[in-house]
Design a protein around this motif. Sequence first.
Motif, PDB file in Angstrom:
ATOM      1  N   PRO A  25       0.839  -1.203   0.000  1.00 27.22           N
ATOM      2  CA  PRO A  25       0.000   0.000   0.000  1.00 27.22           C
ATOM      3  C   PRO A  25       0.875   1.256   0.000  1.00 27.22           C
ATOM      4  O   PRO A  25       2.014   1.235   0.457  1.00 27.22           O
ATOM      5  CB  PRO A  25      -0.798  -0.126   1.297  1.00 27.22           C
ATOM      6  N   PHE A  26       0.312   2.322  -0.530  1.00 29.14           N
ATOM      7  CA  PHE A  26       1.040   3.585  -0.523  1.00 29.14           C
ATOM      8  C   PHE A  26       1.117   4.120   0.900  1.00 29.14           C
ATOM      9  O   PHE A  26       0.241   3.842   1.727  1.00 29.14           O
ATOM     10  CB  PHE A  26       0.334   4.618  -1.398  1.00 29.14           C
ATOM     11  N   PRO A  27       2.120   4.935   1.187  1.00 32.29           N
ATOM     12  CA  PRO A  27       2.215   5.544   2.517  1.00 32.29           C
ATOM     13  C   PRO A  27       0.967   6.398   2.794  1.00 32.29           C
ATOM     14  O   PRO A  27       0.439   7.051   1.881  1.00 32.29           O
ATOM     15  CB  PRO A  27       3.462   6.435   2.416  1.00 32.29           C
ATOM     16  N   PRO A  28       0.495   6.380   4.031  1.00 33.77           N
ATOM     17  CA  PRO A  28      -0.720   7.138   4.376  1.00 33.77           C
ATOM     18  C   PRO A  28      -0.637   8.621   4.004  1.00 33.77           C
ATOM     19  O   PRO A  28      -1.628   9.199   3.557  1.00 33.77           O
ATOM     20  CB  PRO A  28      -0.854   6.957   5.888  1.00 33.77           C
ATOM     21  N   ASP A  29       0.530   9.240   4.173  1.00 31.23           N
ATOM     22  CA  ASP A  29       0.668  10.654   3.818  1.00 31.23           C
ATOM     23  C   ASP A  29       0.462  10.875   2.325  1.00 31.23           C
ATOM     24  O   ASP A  29      -0.136  11.867   1.910  1.00 31.23           O
ATOM     25  CB  ASP A  29       2.048  11.195   4.220  1.00 31.23           C
ATOM     26  N   ALA A  30       0.956   9.946   1.507  1.00 32.73           N
ATOM     27  CA  ALA A  30       0.795  10.057   0.061  1.00 32.73           C
ATOM     28  C   ALA A  30      -0.675   9.926  -0.316  1.00 32.73           C
ATOM     29  O   ALA A  30      -1.193  10.703  -1.131  1.00 32.73           O
ATOM     30  CB  ALA A  30       1.624   8.994  -0.654  1.00 32.73           C
ATOM     31  N   SER A  73      -3.489  17.295 -14.633  1.00 30.84           N
ATOM     32  CA  SER A  73      -2.746  17.503 -15.881  1.00 30.84           C
ATOM     33  C   SER A  73      -1.373  16.834 -15.757  1.00 30.84           C
ATOM     34  O   SER A  73      -0.948  16.488 -14.653  1.00 30.84           O
ATOM     35  CB  SER A  73      -2.554  19.002 -16.120  1.00 30.84           C
ATOM     36  N   PRO A  74      -0.668  16.663 -16.866  1.00 28.86           N
ATOM     37  CA  PRO A  74       0.670  16.066 -16.793  1.00 28.86           C
ATOM     38  C   PRO A  74       1.614  16.822 -15.855  1.00 28.86           C
ATOM     39  O   PRO A  74       2.376  16.206 -15.113  1.00 28.86           O
ATOM     40  CB  PRO A  74       1.167  16.122 -18.245  1.00 28.86           C
ATOM     41  N   THR A  75       1.539  18.142 -15.877  1.00 24.48           N
ATOM     42  CA  THR A  75       2.383  18.944 -14.977  1.00 24.48           C
ATOM     43  C   THR A  75       2.016  18.691 -13.524  1.00 24.48           C
ATOM     44  O   THR A  75       2.883  18.529 -12.667  1.00 24.48           O
ATOM     45  CB  THR A  75       2.229  20.448 -15.303  1.00 24.48           C
ATOM     46  N   CYS A  76       0.717  18.626 -13.265  1.00 22.40           N
ATOM     47  CA  CYS A  76       0.252  18.370 -11.901  1.00 22.40           C
ATOM     48  C   CYS A  76       0.608  16.952 -11.463  1.00 22.40           C
ATOM     49  O   CYS A  76       0.931  16.732 -10.291  1.00 22.40           O
ATOM     50  CB  CYS A  76      -1.246  18.610 -11.816  1.00 22.40           C
ATOM     51  N   LEU A  77       0.558  15.998 -12.383  1.00 26.40           N
ATOM     52  CA  LEU A  77       0.976  14.623 -12.052  1.00 26.40           C
ATOM     53  C   LEU A  77       2.427  14.610 -11.573  1.00 26.40           C
ATOM     54  O   LEU A  77       2.755  13.942 -10.589  1.00 26.40           O
ATOM     55  CB  LEU A  77       0.850  13.711 -13.275  1.00 26.40           C
ATOM     56  N   THR A  96       4.492  13.296  -3.177  1.00 27.72           N
ATOM     57  CA  THR A  96       4.169  12.031  -2.512  1.00 27.72           C
ATOM     58  C   THR A  96       5.319  11.026  -2.529  1.00 27.72           C
ATOM     59  O   THR A  96       5.238   9.984  -1.897  1.00 27.72           O
ATOM     60  CB  THR A  96       2.958  11.366  -3.193  1.00 27.72           C
ATOM     61  N   GLN A  97       6.368  11.344  -3.269  1.00 32.51           N
ATOM     62  CA  GLN A  97       7.514  10.447  -3.446  1.00 32.51           C
ATOM     63  C   GLN A  97       7.090   9.115  -4.077  1.00 32.51           C
ATOM     64  O   GLN A  97       7.636   8.062  -3.781  1.00 32.51           O
ATOM     65  CB  GLN A  97       8.255  10.224  -2.129  1.00 32.51           C
ATOM     66  N   LEU A  98       6.088   9.199  -4.972  1.00 33.13           N
ATOM     67  CA  LEU A  98       5.655   8.056  -5.769  1.00 33.13           C
ATOM     68  C   LEU A  98       6.071   8.339  -7.207  1.00 33.13           C
ATOM     69  O   LEU A  98       6.330   9.479  -7.572  1.00 33.13           O
ATOM     70  CB  LEU A  98       4.134   7.899  -5.706  1.00 33.13           C
ATOM     71  N   THR A  99       6.110   7.304  -8.021  1.00 28.78           N
ATOM     72  CA  THR A  99       6.412   7.525  -9.427  1.00 28.78           C
ATOM     73  C   THR A  99       5.196   8.156 -10.100  1.00 28.78           C
ATOM     74  O   THR A  99       4.065   8.053  -9.597  1.00 28.78           O
ATOM     75  CB  THR A  99       6.751   6.207 -10.153  1.00 28.78           C
ATOM     76  N   THR A 100       5.441   8.783 -11.236  1.00 31.39           N
ATOM     77  CA  THR A 100       4.333   9.364 -11.994  1.00 31.39           C
ATOM     78  C   THR A 100       3.348   8.270 -12.385  1.00 31.39           C
ATOM     79  O   THR A 100       2.127   8.479 -12.356  1.00 31.39           O
ATOM     80  CB  THR A 100       4.861  10.088 -13.247  1.00 31.39           C
ATOM     81  N   ARG A 101       3.841   7.104 -12.724  1.00 35.72           N
ATOM     82  CA  ARG A 101       2.978   5.965 -13.083  1.00 35.72           C
ATOM     83  C   ARG A 101       2.088   5.562 -11.907  1.00 35.72           C
ATOM     84  O   ARG A 101       0.899   5.281 -12.074  1.00 35.72           O
ATOM     85  CB  ARG A 101       3.864   4.790 -13.532  1.00 35.72           C
ATOM     86  N   GLN A 102       2.658   5.532 -10.695  1.00 38.67           N
ATOM     87  CA  GLN A 102       1.863   5.178  -9.520  1.00 38.67           C
ATOM     88  C   GLN A 102       0.764   6.203  -9.269  1.00 38.67           C
ATOM     89  O   GLN A 102      -0.373   5.841  -8.959  1.00 38.67           O
ATOM     90  CB  GLN A 102       2.759   5.065  -8.284  1.00 38.67           C
ATOM     91  N   VAL A 103       1.100   7.481  -9.407  1.00 39.16           N
ATOM     92  CA  VAL A 103       0.104   8.541  -9.211  1.00 39.16           C
ATOM     93  C   VAL A 103      -0.975   8.436 -10.285  1.00 39.16           C
ATOM     94  O   VAL A 103      -2.170   8.504  -9.992  1.00 39.16           O
ATOM     95  CB  VAL A 103       0.773   9.937  -9.218  1.00 39.16           C
ATOM     96  N   ASN A 104      -0.558   8.249 -11.518  1.00 38.62           N
ATOM     97  CA  ASN A 104      -1.488   8.089 -12.623  1.00 38.62           C
ATOM     98  C   ASN A 104      -2.450   6.927 -12.369  1.00 38.62           C
ATOM     99  O   ASN A 104      -3.675   7.073 -12.482  1.00 38.62           O
ATOM    100  CB  ASN A 104      -0.703   7.860 -13.915  1.00 38.62           C
ATOM    101  N   ASP A 105      -1.912   5.776 -11.997  1.00 38.57           N
ATOM    102  CA  ASP A 105      -2.742   4.596 -11.729  1.00 38.57           C
ATOM    103  C   ASP A 105      -3.676   4.821 -10.551  1.00 38.57           C
ATOM    104  O   ASP A 105      -4.819   4.366 -10.549  1.00 38.57           O
ATOM    105  CB  ASP A 105      -1.867   3.364 -11.488  1.00 38.57           C
ATOM    106  N   TRP A 106      -3.200   5.525  -9.526  1.00 40.82           N
ATOM    107  CA  TRP A 106      -4.035   5.807  -8.359  1.00 40.82           C
ATOM    108  C   TRP A 106      -5.267   6.603  -8.786  1.00 40.82           C
ATOM    109  O   TRP A 106      -6.389   6.294  -8.383  1.00 40.82           O
ATOM    110  CB  TRP A 106      -3.250   6.569  -7.286  1.00 40.82           C
ATOM    111  N   PHE A 107      -5.069   7.636  -9.623  1.00 41.55           N
ATOM    112  CA  PHE A 107      -6.205   8.446 -10.073  1.00 41.55           C
ATOM    113  C   PHE A 107      -7.143   7.653 -10.968  1.00 41.55           C
ATOM    114  O   PHE A 107      -8.363   7.789 -10.860  1.00 41.55           O
ATOM    115  CB  PHE A 107      -5.724   9.725 -10.773  1.00 41.55           C
ATOM    116  N   ILE A 108      -6.604   6.829 -11.829  1.00 38.16           N
ATOM    117  CA  ILE A 108      -7.456   5.987 -12.675  1.00 38.16           C
ATOM    118  C   ILE A 108      -8.323   5.082 -11.803  1.00 38.16           C
ATOM    119  O   ILE A 108      -9.533   4.983 -11.998  1.00 38.16           O
ATOM    120  CB  ILE A 108      -6.606   5.162 -13.657  1.00 38.16           C
ATOM    121  N   ASN A 109      -7.714   4.428 -10.823  1.00 39.46           N
ATOM    122  CA  ASN A 109      -8.467   3.539  -9.928  1.00 39.46           C
ATOM    123  C   ASN A 109      -9.488   4.313  -9.101  1.00 39.46           C
ATOM    124  O   ASN A 109     -10.617   3.857  -8.906  1.00 39.46           O
ATOM    125  CB  ASN A 109      -7.521   2.764  -9.017  1.00 39.46           C
ATOM    126  N   CYS A 110      -9.091   5.468  -8.619  1.00 42.46           N
ATOM    127  CA  CYS A 110     -10.004   6.270  -7.809  1.00 42.46           C
ATOM    128  C   CYS A 110     -11.228   6.681  -8.630  1.00 42.46           C
ATOM    129  O   CYS A 110     -12.356   6.579  -8.159  1.00 42.46           O
ATOM    130  CB  CYS A 110      -9.278   7.496  -7.269  1.00 42.46           C
TER     131      CYS A 110
END
Length: 85
Positions: free
Chosen positions: A14-19, A37-41, A48-62
């Motif tokens: 799981p991602f860190p709670p702060d992220a 947006s890509p810049t915001c990603l 969050t110290q996550l990869t852009t791919r992880q952030v992208n996937d998190w938003f898709i799932n959400c």
Amino acid sequence: LHSTEKTVSRNRRPFPPDAVHTLRTWFYANGNHPYPSPTCLETLSTMTQLTTRQVNDWFINCLLYTSRAHETKANLVCRLLLEKK
């Protein structure tokens, strides 16, 4: 499951709670346009110290799970209204 599929699911962390808090805060604060947006990603990735791919996937799932939950609630309301008739 194939052995590689088992390994992938076992290695999932799981991602860190702060992220998660940062991502959720952004998601709900931007309800009209809940996908960054890509810049915001990139910014969220850095924050969050996550990869852009992880952030992208998190938003898709959400977005996916939020829309499914909304559909389920809408179906329940329709069913309850039909039962009253």
